[in-house]
Design a protein around this motif. Structure first.
Motif, PDB file in Angstrom:
ATOM      1  N   THR A  88      33.113  15.413  26.474  1.00 48.43           N
ATOM      2  CA  THR A  88      33.007  16.810  27.071  1.00 48.43           C
ATOM      3  C   THR A  88      31.774  16.268  27.775  1.00 48.43           C
ATOM      4  OG1 THR A  88      32.155  17.808  25.531  1.00 48.43           O
ATOM      5  CG2 THR A  88      34.287  18.029  25.732  1.00 48.43           C
ATOM      6  N   SER A  89      30.756  15.833  27.312  1.00 47.69           N
ATOM      7  CA  SER A  89      29.586  15.399  28.244  1.00 47.69           C
ATOM      8  C   SER A  89      29.541  13.191  28.092  1.00 47.69           C
ATOM      9  CB  SER A  89      28.357  15.609  27.343  1.00 47.69           C
ATOM     10  OG  SER A  89      28.499  15.302  25.939  1.00 47.69           O
ATOM     11  N   LEU A  90      28.481  12.486  28.936  1.00 48.99           N
ATOM     12  CA  LEU A  90      28.266  11.760  28.916  1.00 48.99           C
ATOM     13  C   LEU A  90      26.689  11.575  28.323  1.00 48.99           C
ATOM     14  CD1 LEU A  90      29.398   9.910  31.492  1.00 48.99           C
ATOM     15  CD2 LEU A  90      27.226   9.353  31.101  1.00 48.99           C
ATOM     16  N   SER A  91      26.466  10.019  27.787  1.00 47.10           N
ATOM     17  CA  SER A  91      25.960  10.377  26.709  1.00 47.10           C
ATOM     18  C   SER A  91      25.778   8.375  27.147  1.00 47.10           C
ATOM     19  CB  SER A  91      25.706  10.335  25.400  1.00 47.10           C
ATOM     20  OG  SER A  91      26.884   9.639  24.786  1.00 47.10           O
ATOM     21  N   ARG A  92      24.682   8.413  25.908  1.00 46.85           N
ATOM     22  CA  ARG A  92      24.358   6.459  26.036  1.00 46.85           C
ATOM     23  C   ARG A  92      25.663   5.795  25.527  1.00 46.85           C
ATOM     24  NH1 ARG A  92      19.978   4.471  28.342  1.00 46.85           N
ATOM     25  NH2 ARG A  92      18.309   6.492  28.108  1.00 46.85           N
ATOM     26  N   LEU A  93      26.980   6.274  24.533  1.00 46.94           N
ATOM     27  CA  LEU A  93      27.506   6.049  23.488  1.00 46.94           C
ATOM     28  C   LEU A  93      29.136   6.233  24.334  1.00 46.94           C
ATOM     29  CD1 LEU A  93      26.285   8.012  20.097  1.00 46.94           C
ATOM     30  CD2 LEU A  93      26.381   5.573  20.702  1.00 46.94           C
ATOM     31  N   THR A  94      29.190   6.644  25.863  1.00 43.80           N
ATOM     32  CA  THR A  94      30.165   6.701  26.698  1.00 43.80           C
ATOM     33  C   THR A  94      30.702   5.456  27.033  1.00 43.80           C
ATOM     34  OG1 THR A  94      29.656   9.239  27.190  1.00 43.80           O
ATOM     35  CG2 THR A  94      31.498   7.918  28.366  1.00 43.80           C
ATOM     36  N   SER A  95      31.990   5.279  26.719  1.00 39.90           N
ATOM     37  CA  SER A  95      32.523   4.016  27.396  1.00 39.90           C
ATOM     38  C   SER A  95      32.437   3.817  28.999  1.00 39.90           C
ATOM     39  CB  SER A  95      33.755   3.688  26.850  1.00 39.90           C
ATOM     40  OG  SER A  95      32.915   3.279  25.406  1.00 39.90           O
ATOM     41  N   LEU A  96      33.339   4.958  29.504  1.00 41.48           N
ATOM     42  CA  LEU A  96      33.864   4.991  30.684  1.00 41.48           C
ATOM     43  C   LEU A  96      33.430   6.258  31.271  1.00 41.48           C
ATOM     44  CD1 LEU A  96      34.996   2.996  32.525  1.00 41.48           C
ATOM     45  CD2 LEU A  96      37.313   3.990  31.591  1.00 41.48           C
ATOM     46  N   LEU A  97      32.877   6.712  32.491  1.00 38.25           N
ATOM     47  CA  LEU A  97      33.935   7.600  33.198  1.00 38.25           C
ATOM     48  C   LEU A  97      34.711   8.132  34.120  1.00 38.25           C
ATOM     49  CD1 LEU A  97      32.495  10.305  33.975  1.00 38.25           C
ATOM     50  CD2 LEU A  97      31.345   9.659  35.767  1.00 38.25           C
ATOM     51  N   VAL A  98      35.719   8.731  34.288  1.00 37.03           N
ATOM     52  CA  VAL A  98      36.548   8.774  35.646  1.00 37.03           C
ATOM     53  C   VAL A  98      36.580   9.639  36.390  1.00 37.03           C
ATOM     54  CG1 VAL A  98      39.018   8.781  35.337  1.00 37.03           C
ATOM     55  CG2 VAL A  98      38.223   7.664  33.745  1.00 37.03           C
TER      56      VAL A  98
END
Length: 345
Positions: A293-303
């Motif tokens: 639900t949020s974006l961090s350094r662990l997020t692989s991909l943003l769509v």
């Protein structure tokens, strides 16, 4: 100057007064050839903001290719359940008791939507609610494209303090008579959309049109509520929290552009999507991805379909070096998600 008239089917006690409003004068001579042939400006009031909430009123203003008024229509809808935040929309159970059910209004509503681009303020919400109601009614909404006036305002660079309808209306001098009444909200939006459309045409701006993918499957199972003891209504965001089971796969790290998605990758979404957002997230979960639900350094991909929008997620993606792709590319990648690496030991 032609005002947007009111030929609503609403009872006098419900219908707002439609006043004379300022509007653009003459369409630009070099009107872009690729612009749509007509628009259906839509607003719906609902019992809440979750995927199992229902429409309780709907309004449509039909505009021609240049934004001139053609027709308006309004109806109440009996949701067969509690009407939700009455203090906002003012529609009580007594008012809605004799209203038609949604399947009964489908023919008239469809006639007003057909062969037009659906225009709404936060169009993802209005389209999602309509698509779900049509799916419940075992019908298909005759809508192929939508246009969000928030996205159009961004494209035009309008100096708005925020993205509320009242701010857009004030910018163009449109007077709101009755906020949170579907007919008046649709009228206000139509009045504000017309000069926006003309400004876009003069500047040869590409309209931010998105494809509408009708729902072909539906479950009446209620969505989990973030606050089960209270109302699902949240004024700051229409999308309620959805509780999901934990992803069973470890995070394999960032997505590498040109490569495959791998089960366990964390995927975040930002902005409007052509496919209903809940279905898009469900497909990602079914493929073994972790929907964040949020974006961090662990997020692989943003769509996102709007990578240039300065949302908190796109800003963080740029800061963290997170890969960003659009919805179409993501749907292609979902077809071939690599299995997670087997657990060692």
């Amino acid at each position: 100057m032609t005002m947007l008239e009111d030929r609503s089917a609403a009872a006098p006690s419900i219908a707002p007064k439609i006043g004379r409003q300022p509007g653009p004068q003459t369409p630009p001579a070099d009107w872009p050839a690729g612009y749509p042939e007509g628009y259906a400006v839509v607003d719906v009031e609902t019992t809440g903001l979750a995927r199992d909430d229902r429409i309780i009123s709907a309004a449509v203003y039909q505009l021609d290719a240049h934004g001139a008024f053609q027709d308006s229509w309004y109806t109440l809808v009996n949701p067969q359940r509690d009407p939700g935040p009455v203090w906002i929309h003012g529609l009580t159970s007594d008012v809605l008791a004799d209203a038609p059910l949604f399947p009964e209004v489908v023919p008239e509503l469809s006639a007003r939507l057909a062969d037009r681009v659906l225009v709404a303020h936060n169009a993802m919400f209005d389209w999602s609610m309509l698509a779900r109601e049509y799916a419940r009614a075992a019908a298909v909404a005759p809508v192929r494209q939508r246009l969000c006036t928030i996205a159009l305002s961004k494209e035009l660079g309008l100096p708005l303090p925020n993205h509320k309808l009242e701010s857009l209306a004030a910018h163009f001098g449109v007077v709101q008579e009755r906020a949170h009444h579907a007919l008046d909200d649709a009228r206000v939006l139509a009045e504000a959309f017309r000069p926006s459309l003309h400004r876009a045409a003069r500047a040869q701006v590409r309209l931010p049109l998105l494809t509408c993918q009708p729902l072909t499957e539906w479950s009446d199972a209620p969505a989990p509520r973030a606050h089960p003891s209270g109302s699902s209504y949240r004024p700051t965001s229409w999308r309620p929290a959805r509780r999901r089971p934990a992803c069973p796969y470890p995070n394999p790290g960032r997505y590498e552009p040109g490569g495959r998605l791998v089960q366990g990758m964390r995927v975040a979404f930002s902005g409007d999507t052509s496919v209903d957002r809940d279905l898009l997230e469900d497909r990602a979960v079914e493929a073994g991805l972790h929907v964040a639900t949020s974006l961090s350094r662990l997020t692989s991909l943003l769509v996102t379909n709007d990578p240039d929008a300065h949302t908190s997620k796109t800003v963080k993606a740029a800061a963290f070096g997170t890969a960003v792709i659009d919805e179409a590319a993501f749907m292609q990648l979902l077809r071939d998600v690599a299995p997670a690496a087997p657990a060692s030991g």
